[in-house]
Design a protein around this motif. Structure first.
Motif, PDB file in Angstrom:
ATOM      1  N   VAL A  93       2.022   1.979  -3.511  1.00 36.70           N
ATOM      2  CA  VAL A  93       0.944   2.543  -4.327  1.00 36.70           C
ATOM      3  C   VAL A  93       0.751   4.029  -4.006  1.00 36.70           C
ATOM      4  O   VAL A  93       0.645   4.866  -4.901  1.00 36.70           O
ATOM      5  CB  VAL A  93      -0.372   1.758  -4.113  1.00 36.70           C
ATOM      6  CG1 VAL A  93      -1.544   2.474  -4.760  1.00 36.70           C
ATOM      7  CG2 VAL A  93      -0.228   0.346  -4.650  1.00 36.70           C
ATOM      8  N   VAL A  94       0.740   4.367  -2.720  1.00 37.70           N
ATOM      9  CA  VAL A  94       0.575   5.763  -2.316  1.00 37.70           C
ATOM     10  C   VAL A  94       1.763   6.596  -2.785  1.00 37.70           C
ATOM     11  O   VAL A  94       1.595   7.718  -3.278  1.00 37.70           O
ATOM     12  CB  VAL A  94       0.384   5.860  -0.786  1.00 37.70           C
ATOM     13  CG1 VAL A  94       0.427   7.304  -0.321  1.00 37.70           C
ATOM     14  CG2 VAL A  94      -0.919   5.200  -0.380  1.00 37.70           C
ATOM     15  N   LEU A 104       0.830  -1.198   0.000  1.00 36.51           N
ATOM     16  CA  LEU A 104       0.000   0.000   0.000  1.00 36.51           C
ATOM     17  C   LEU A 104       0.870   1.257   0.000  1.00 36.51           C
ATOM     18  O   LEU A 104       0.557   2.239  -0.675  1.00 36.51           O
ATOM     19  CB  LEU A 104      -0.935  -0.007   1.210  1.00 36.51           C
ATOM     20  CG  LEU A 104      -1.918   1.150   1.315  1.00 36.51           C
ATOM     21  CD1 LEU A 104      -2.839   1.168   0.096  1.00 36.51           C
ATOM     22  CD2 LEU A 104      -2.716   1.050   2.592  1.00 36.51           C
TER      23      LEU A 104
END
Length: 62
Positions: free
Chosen positions: A5-6, A2
């Motif tokens: 992705v951020v 995650l």
């Protein structure tokens, strides 16, 4: 995963914003950020020699 992705999303937003401003503005902002990081690194390096913080060891993990 995650975090990756951020990070890529933020990178895309920043690069998209830079694409819409004139080159001299982008260069000036880049130089300002580089100067800020250089000053920060110099201050951290100098303060590390006088640091009395517990658990602060030079040379990495022990």
């Amino acid at each position: 995963m995650l975090f990756l992705v951020v990070a890529l999303l933020v990178l895309g937003v920043v690069l998209g914003a830079v694409a819409h401003v004139p080159v001299p503005v982008s260069v000036a902002a880049g130089l300002a950020i580089a100067l800020w990081l250089a000053v920060f690194a110099a201050r951290e390096r100098l303060s590390g020699h006088r640091s009395g913080r517990p658990g602060h060891h030079r040379g990495g993990l022990r």
